[in-house]
Design an enzyme around this catalytic site. Sequence first.
Site, PDB file in Angstrom:
ATOM      1  CE  LYS A 225      40.763  36.458  35.221  1.00 15.18           C
ATOM      2  NZ  LYS A 225      40.667  37.813  34.669  1.00 15.18           N
ATOM      3  CD  GLU A 231      29.619  38.289  46.454  1.00 20.15           C
ATOM      4  OE1 GLU A 231      30.850  37.850  46.242  1.00 20.15           O
ATOM      5  OE2 GLU A 231      29.472  39.603  46.449  1.00 20.15           O
ATOM      6  NE  ARG A 286      34.948  44.983  32.271  1.00 19.90           N
ATOM      7  CZ  ARG A 286      35.910  44.999  33.014  1.00 19.90           C
ATOM      8  NH1 ARG A 286      35.757  44.228  34.293  1.00 19.90           N
ATOM      9  NH2 ARG A 286      37.092  45.751  33.142  1.00 19.90           N
ATOM     10  CD  GLU A 371      33.027  44.863  36.723  1.00 16.87           C
ATOM     11  OE1 GLU A 371      33.658  43.783  36.030  1.00 16.87           O
ATOM     12  OE2 GLU A 371      32.645  44.318  37.870  1.00 16.87           O
TER      13      GLU A 371
HETATM   14  O1  F6P Z   1      33.380  42.143  41.636  1.00 20.90           O
HETATM   15  C1  F6P Z   1      33.733  42.152  40.226  1.00 20.90           C
HETATM   16  C2  F6P Z   1      34.334  40.885  39.692  1.00 20.90           C
HETATM   17  O2  F6P Z   1      35.572  40.866  39.858  1.00 20.90           O
HETATM   18  C3  F6P Z   1      33.964  41.058  38.188  1.00 20.90           C
HETATM   19  O3  F6P Z   1      34.930  41.592  37.387  1.00 20.90           O
HETATM   20  C4  F6P Z   1      34.054  39.509  37.836  1.00 20.90           C
HETATM   21  O4  F6P Z   1      33.372  39.195  36.840  1.00 20.90           O
HETATM   22  C5  F6P Z   1      33.231  38.973  39.162  1.00 20.90           C
HETATM   23  O5  F6P Z   1      33.731  39.818  40.282  1.00 20.90           O
HETATM   24  C6  F6P Z   1      33.298  37.511  39.523  1.00 20.90           C
HETATM   25  O6  F6P Z   1      34.792  37.181  39.495  1.00 20.90           O
HETATM   26  P1  F6P Z   1      35.435  35.728  39.832  1.00 20.90           P
HETATM   27  O7  F6P Z   1      35.066  34.999  38.399  1.00 20.90           O
HETATM   28  O8  F6P Z   1      36.598  35.929  39.995  1.00 20.90           O
HETATM   29  O9  F6P Z   1      34.455  35.128  40.664  1.00 20.90           O
END
Ligand code: F6P
Length: 568
Positions: A225, A231, A286, A371
């Site tokens: 998102k 990661e 989530r 969460e």
């Molecule tokens: O670390 C928590 C978080 O922000 C979650 O709420 C989310 O699902 C995940 O990291 C991944 O976030 P993104 O889709 O922005 O990579």
Amino acid sequence: MLWYTSIIWLIFLGFIDMTSTLLVQRPEWQALQAHLEQIKTQQLRDWFAADAQRFERFSLRCGGLLFDYSKNRITAETLALLVRLAQASQLSAKIEALFSAEPLNLTEARPALHMALRDPQQTALWVNDKNVRLLVQAALAKMSYFVNALRQGEWRGATGKTIRDIVNIGIGGSHLGPLMSTHALAAVSDSPLRFHFIADVDERALQEVWTQLDPERTLFIVSSKSFTTLETVVNAKRCQQWLGEKLGQASLQPHFVAVTAQKARAEAFGIPEEQIFPIWDWVGGRYSIWSAIGLPLALQLGMDGFHAFLQGAAEADRHFREADLPHNIPVIMGMLGIWYANFFEAPTQAIIPYAYSLKYLRSYLQQLDMESNGKRITRAGGEANYATGPRIWGELGIHGQHAFHQLLHQGRHLVPVDFILVGRQGGQAFEAHQDLLIANALSQAQALMQGKEAAAFVQELCTQGLSVAQAETLAKHKEIPGNRPSSILFMDQLTPQNLGFLLACYEHKIFVQSVIWDVNPFDQWGVELGKALLPSVLEGLEHPAANTHQDASTQSLIAHYKALKQSL
Ligand code: F6P
């Protein structure tokens, strides 16, 4: 007198929150407390013996799901009192506010509108001057075009070969939903596509996936998102590099698509606009499996199957919005959780599916729940003086009963359990052991509920030749107290529709509890500090002379790791 008037004004203006203390002082709360004293020594097995209608009284059916909550430590009065607490917390009004796009995510000043992703209604729903309905329709149309092209073999890799391997790169909500749902529904899919998931920044995790891939036939979906999650960005770059080495850097375009709310960042990564699928800030990570984050599931099932998944969730939305509180599955699920967390002081909740297809459900629900409600600050900024979000844990029941069920049956902790059962997991091919799975689940729930008294063991042991004294000693160890609560969530079949219904019920159960606890379930500030500290720790690890001003423990561990690196 001045201080008194100031405090009244601060309370009035909402700067000091009284809700947290008020909750436990509410008459509805106190009534539940008093009621607990009356029933806490009563036995579930006696209630069943005394009431032939207990199952009918405490079970509900909707949308391909049978929800049996009769093995919970409740009477009709408990239920009525829990409903009264829900009413006193304005639950019905809050449900309406949720569906009406009110900015319930108050710390981020936005609504939580994951329900709009699955709502077939056409009436305009405006957020920031944009009609959410049109955004969702356009996104589904874009998904549909891509899904059909790929499944029909029209979308091809750089060397002209069709795609066979789909690799989802993402983490948290951008990983667990696609992983859980594609695994859950693999048995009902006829797609030859193979799905892989990269979430961990561990070389071994990457290598494990890469060795299974044919680079010419692989598509990577970079799902993030924010498109800043370290990661995911690191893994996406590694995969880009890996594929570039196999096919040449100039050939990567048909092999990468993205799902993100940050189009410019995905473009900067090298993915063209036509291959970027949207998500919006009114969809929490989530809660995002219903959006293009669900692309792997749409590829697996085809768009008809994905729409069925959305329809199932939409049915749960309608039920949640329309059913009166005592006959509302998510409301009952949520209020049972309140009963155990706050009155029985049971801080955990076990999720135990008896279907291999639901192997990843516990992980998915763990993020969804913890969460969301892992909070202690109330909506107006006070500190909750009562238990909030439960610790969600569990495992497939067949494994759990040879591992941790011992503690469920005889340990000191009261652990409410959700057993998840399915009548059928796929076609006939998967039916061979279905009776055995169901029998295991039902007998575990029955054993938890009825237990077995010491006297019965004494009798058995004496007939086996033990003296009364020996039998009485051993019987203490063998006795199963029973009276341990569980609910059965029994899906008719594991279909896209029924899975959608079940997941949406859990989303709403979490919302119900957030209303009672008066916390915001839609933010996650708690994960930020660790992320913020990471760069300076990394700097400390990677640069010999870096002085990163860490605490003594962290500094010593950095030094320890550096020494290890040199010596190994
Ligand atoms: O670390 C928590 C978080 O922000 C979650 O709420 C989310 O699902 C995940 O990291 C991944 O976030 P993104 O889709 O922005 O990579």
